[in-house]
Design a protein around this motif. Sequence first.
Motif, PDB file in Angstrom:
ATOM      1  N   THR A  38      46.702  41.045  29.122  1.00 25.06           N
ATOM      2  CA  THR A  38      45.856  40.470  27.785  1.00 25.06           C
ATOM      3  C   THR A  38      44.397  40.267  28.155  1.00 25.06           C
ATOM      4  OG1 THR A  38      46.104  38.198  28.339  1.00 25.06           O
ATOM      5  CG2 THR A  38      48.155  39.118  27.312  1.00 25.06           C
ATOM      6  N   PRO A  39      43.689  40.159  27.131  1.00 26.09           N
ATOM      7  CA  PRO A  39      42.083  40.050  27.179  1.00 26.09           C
ATOM      8  C   PRO A  39      41.877  38.659  28.150  1.00 26.09           C
ATOM      9  CG  PRO A  39      42.573  40.630  25.012  1.00 26.09           C
ATOM     10  CD  PRO A  39      43.973  40.462  25.639  1.00 26.09           C
ATOM     11  N   ASN A  40      42.796  37.751  28.036  1.00 25.46           N
ATOM     12  CA  ASN A  40      42.588  36.407  28.785  1.00 25.46           C
ATOM     13  C   ASN A  40      43.458  36.311  30.108  1.00 25.46           C
ATOM     14  OD1 ASN A  40      41.245  35.168  26.368  1.00 25.46           O
ATOM     15  ND2 ASN A  40      43.315  35.100  25.367  1.00 25.46           N
ATOM     16  N   GLU A  41      43.740  37.435  30.726  1.00 27.37           N
ATOM     17  CA  GLU A  41      44.422  37.504  31.903  1.00 27.37           C
ATOM     18  C   GLU A  41      43.546  37.081  32.954  1.00 27.37           C
ATOM     19  OE1 GLU A  41      46.095  41.280  32.731  1.00 27.37           O
ATOM     20  OE2 GLU A  41      43.860  42.238  32.591  1.00 27.37           O
ATOM     21  N   LYS A  42      44.092  36.473  34.106  1.00 29.60           N
ATOM     22  CA  LYS A  42      43.570  35.934  35.236  1.00 29.60           C
ATOM     23  C   LYS A  42      44.388  35.984  36.344  1.00 29.60           C
ATOM     24  CE  LYS A  42      44.007  31.029  33.648  1.00 29.60           C
ATOM     25  NZ  LYS A  42      43.214  29.856  33.333  1.00 29.60           N
ATOM     26  N   TYR A  43      44.073  36.134  37.539  1.00 27.18           N
ATOM     27  CA  TYR A  43      44.640  36.121  38.898  1.00 27.18           C
ATOM     28  C   TYR A  43      44.316  34.912  39.530  1.00 27.18           C
ATOM     29  CZ  TYR A  43      46.780  38.862  42.922  1.00 27.18           C
ATOM     30  OH  TYR A  43      47.464  39.347  44.029  1.00 27.18           O
ATOM     31  N   VAL A  44      45.727  34.067  39.811  1.00 25.82           N
ATOM     32  CA  VAL A  44      45.386  32.711  40.076  1.00 25.82           C
ATOM     33  C   VAL A  44      46.499  32.490  41.203  1.00 25.82           C
ATOM     34  CG1 VAL A  44      45.628  30.392  39.457  1.00 25.82           C
ATOM     35  CG2 VAL A  44      44.877  32.072  37.912  1.00 25.82           C
ATOM     36  N   GLY A  45      46.116  31.678  42.349  1.00 28.69           N
ATOM     37  CA  GLY A  45      47.056  31.334  43.546  1.00 28.69           C
ATOM     38  C   GLY A  45      46.576  29.974  44.168  1.00 28.69           C
ATOM     39  N   VAL A  46      47.390  29.106  44.553  1.00 25.66           N
ATOM     40  CA  VAL A  46      47.233  27.908  45.221  1.00 25.66           C
ATOM     41  C   VAL A  46      47.645  28.135  46.804  1.00 25.66           C
ATOM     42  CG1 VAL A  46      47.675  25.548  45.539  1.00 25.66           C
ATOM     43  CG2 VAL A  46      47.357  26.422  43.134  1.00 25.66           C
ATOM     44  N   ILE A  47      46.856  27.954  47.606  1.00 26.30           N
ATOM     45  CA  ILE A  47      47.056  28.122  48.957  1.00 26.30           C
ATOM     46  C   ILE A  47      46.978  26.874  49.944  1.00 26.30           C
ATOM     47  CG2 ILE A  47      46.534  29.349  51.025  1.00 26.30           C
ATOM     48  CD1 ILE A  47      45.818  31.262  47.826  1.00 26.30           C
ATOM     49  N   GLN A  48      47.887  26.600  50.735  1.00 27.41           N
ATOM     50  CA  GLN A  48      47.634  25.443  51.527  1.00 27.41           C
ATOM     51  C   GLN A  48      47.016  25.738  52.858  1.00 27.41           C
ATOM     52  OE1 GLN A  48      51.778  24.038  52.031  1.00 27.41           O
ATOM     53  NE2 GLN A  48      51.425  22.421  50.464  1.00 27.41           N
ATOM     54  N   PHE A 130      34.696  47.133  38.466  1.00 25.93           N
ATOM     55  CA  PHE A 130      35.072  46.014  37.796  1.00 25.93           C
ATOM     56  C   PHE A 130      34.515  44.640  38.228  1.00 25.93           C
ATOM     57  CE2 PHE A 130      38.228  49.464  37.370  1.00 25.93           C
ATOM     58  CZ  PHE A 130      38.595  49.317  36.283  1.00 25.93           C
ATOM     59  N   TYR A 131      33.951  43.868  37.137  1.00 21.02           N
ATOM     60  CA  TYR A 131      33.423  42.518  37.526  1.00 21.02           C
ATOM     61  C   TYR A 131      34.392  41.587  37.321  1.00 21.02           C
ATOM     62  CZ  TYR A 131      29.218  45.280  37.111  1.00 21.02           C
ATOM     63  OH  TYR A 131      28.258  46.155  37.383  1.00 21.02           O
ATOM     64  N   TYR A 132      34.438  40.313  38.092  1.00 14.26           N
ATOM     65  CA  TYR A 132      35.377  39.231  38.296  1.00 14.26           C
ATOM     66  C   TYR A 132      34.318  38.106  38.239  1.00 14.26           C
ATOM     67  CZ  TYR A 132      38.392  43.052  39.239  1.00 14.26           C
ATOM     68  OH  TYR A 132      39.379  44.068  39.070  1.00 14.26           O
ATOM     69  N   ASN A 133      34.827  36.980  37.817  1.00 14.36           N
ATOM     70  CA  ASN A 133      34.334  35.818  37.857  1.00 14.36           C
ATOM     71  C   ASN A 133      35.247  35.113  38.703  1.00 14.36           C
ATOM     72  OD1 ASN A 133      31.958  36.226  36.269  1.00 14.36           O
ATOM     73  ND2 ASN A 133      33.093  35.282  34.411  1.00 14.36           N
ATOM     74  N   ILE A 134      34.878  34.459  40.034  1.00 10.56           N
ATOM     75  CA  ILE A 134      35.904  33.934  40.929  1.00 10.56           C
ATOM     76  C   ILE A 134      35.355  32.374  41.167  1.00 10.56           C
ATOM     77  CG2 ILE A 134      36.667  34.028  43.287  1.00 10.56           C
ATOM     78  CD1 ILE A 134      36.365  37.094  43.003  1.00 10.56           C
ATOM     79  N   TYR A 143      43.713  24.998  48.328  1.00  9.34           N
ATOM     80  CA  TYR A 143      42.718  25.441  47.519  1.00  9.34           C
ATOM     81  C   TYR A 143      43.162  26.437  46.459  1.00  9.34           C
ATOM     82  CZ  TYR A 143      42.696  29.711  50.362  1.00  9.34           C
ATOM     83  OH  TYR A 143      43.105  31.066  51.025  1.00  9.34           O
ATOM     84  N   LYS A 144      42.438  26.368  45.070  1.00  7.73           N
ATOM     85  CA  LYS A 144      43.122  27.138  44.033  1.00  7.73           C
ATOM     86  C   LYS A 144      42.005  28.342  43.742  1.00  7.73           C
ATOM     87  CE  LYS A 144      44.571  27.018  39.387  1.00  7.73           C
ATOM     88  NZ  LYS A 144      44.495  26.121  38.118  1.00  7.73           N
ATOM     89  N   LEU A 145      42.384  29.419  43.887  1.00  5.65           N
ATOM     90  CA  LEU A 145      41.519  30.514  43.974  1.00  5.65           C
ATOM     91  C   LEU A 145      41.802  31.250  42.370  1.00  5.65           C
ATOM     92  CD1 LEU A 145      39.565  32.499  45.323  1.00  5.65           C
ATOM     93  CD2 LEU A 145      41.515  33.900  46.157  1.00  5.65           C
ATOM     94  N   THR A 146      40.842  31.416  41.652  1.00  6.86           N
ATOM     95  CA  THR A 146      41.034  31.832  40.244  1.00  6.86           C
ATOM     96  C   THR A 146      40.083  32.909  40.131  1.00  6.86           C
ATOM     97  OG1 THR A 146      41.498  29.623  39.630  1.00  6.86           O
ATOM     98  CG2 THR A 146      41.194  31.234  37.833  1.00  6.86           C
ATOM     99  N   VAL A 147      40.777  34.136  39.675  1.00  8.45           N
ATOM    100  CA  VAL A 147      39.791  35.379  39.737  1.00  8.45           C
ATOM    101  C   VAL A 147      39.988  35.934  38.206  1.00  8.45           C
ATOM    102  CG1 VAL A 147      39.692  37.749  40.380  1.00  8.45           C
ATOM    103  CG2 VAL A 147      40.337  36.056  41.999  1.00  8.45           C
ATOM    104  N   ILE A 148      38.890  35.987  37.427  1.00  8.41           N
ATOM    105  CA  ILE A 148      38.729  36.110  36.046  1.00  8.41           C
ATOM    106  C   ILE A 148      38.122  37.398  35.676  1.00  8.41           C
ATOM    107  CG2 ILE A 148      38.377  35.438  33.243  1.00  8.41           C
ATOM    108  CD1 ILE A 148      38.560  32.681  34.611  1.00  8.41           C
TER     109      ILE A 148
END
Length: 210
Positions: A38-48, A130-134, A143-148
Amino acid sequence: MLLMFPFLVFSQSDKKIIKTYGGIPTSNENMLWEENNTPNEKYVGVIQFDSTISQSEVIEAFMVTFQPLQDANIMTKQMRTNNAIGGIASAMNGDYNSFASTGDADSRRQNQINNSWTVQFIDGVRLSRFYYNISVRVKNGRYKLTVIPSGTSGYANDFIQTEWSQMFKNGEIKSIYSKYYDQMKIKLAYTIDQWINNVDEHLKNNDGDW
């Protein structure tokens, strides 16, 4: 597991994509797509991580490993050169503000607080960038890593030509972009997996001796 199926298809039909990675595409088990396709998709993860490591050390690890990773993963020499110059100029000017939404190299910034950091990342598949806001946020040994995804452009253009939302029509990716869309996701997963591993190695090996 879902990411491996498209790779198997592309590895049979298009050998060039393997060259782009410099290795076998992998994805980190902690990272998942939210609002996928979707246009609102994002790649997200929480790593210990080791809770004895400070929040600022984790942010520093991401900052230290960022530029070499981006330069290595943008697909052409010209793109690597353009982006490296932009990164050096930003560092020399002390630009630690939030990223620019347009992706202009002259205004691309980085921001560091004690427990968070934002940056714009550029990755490439063939002649598309491709451009991403991280963003990285650190809290309580995680830590939470979010890639939009924010947009795409063609060869050697250091600005977004197409906003991410413009790539979709009636809830589906437009046919003009479908050629690179799945490849982009595989490439991004591989790149982020590299970055997480590089951060982990930096945290393990950094003894504070400068």
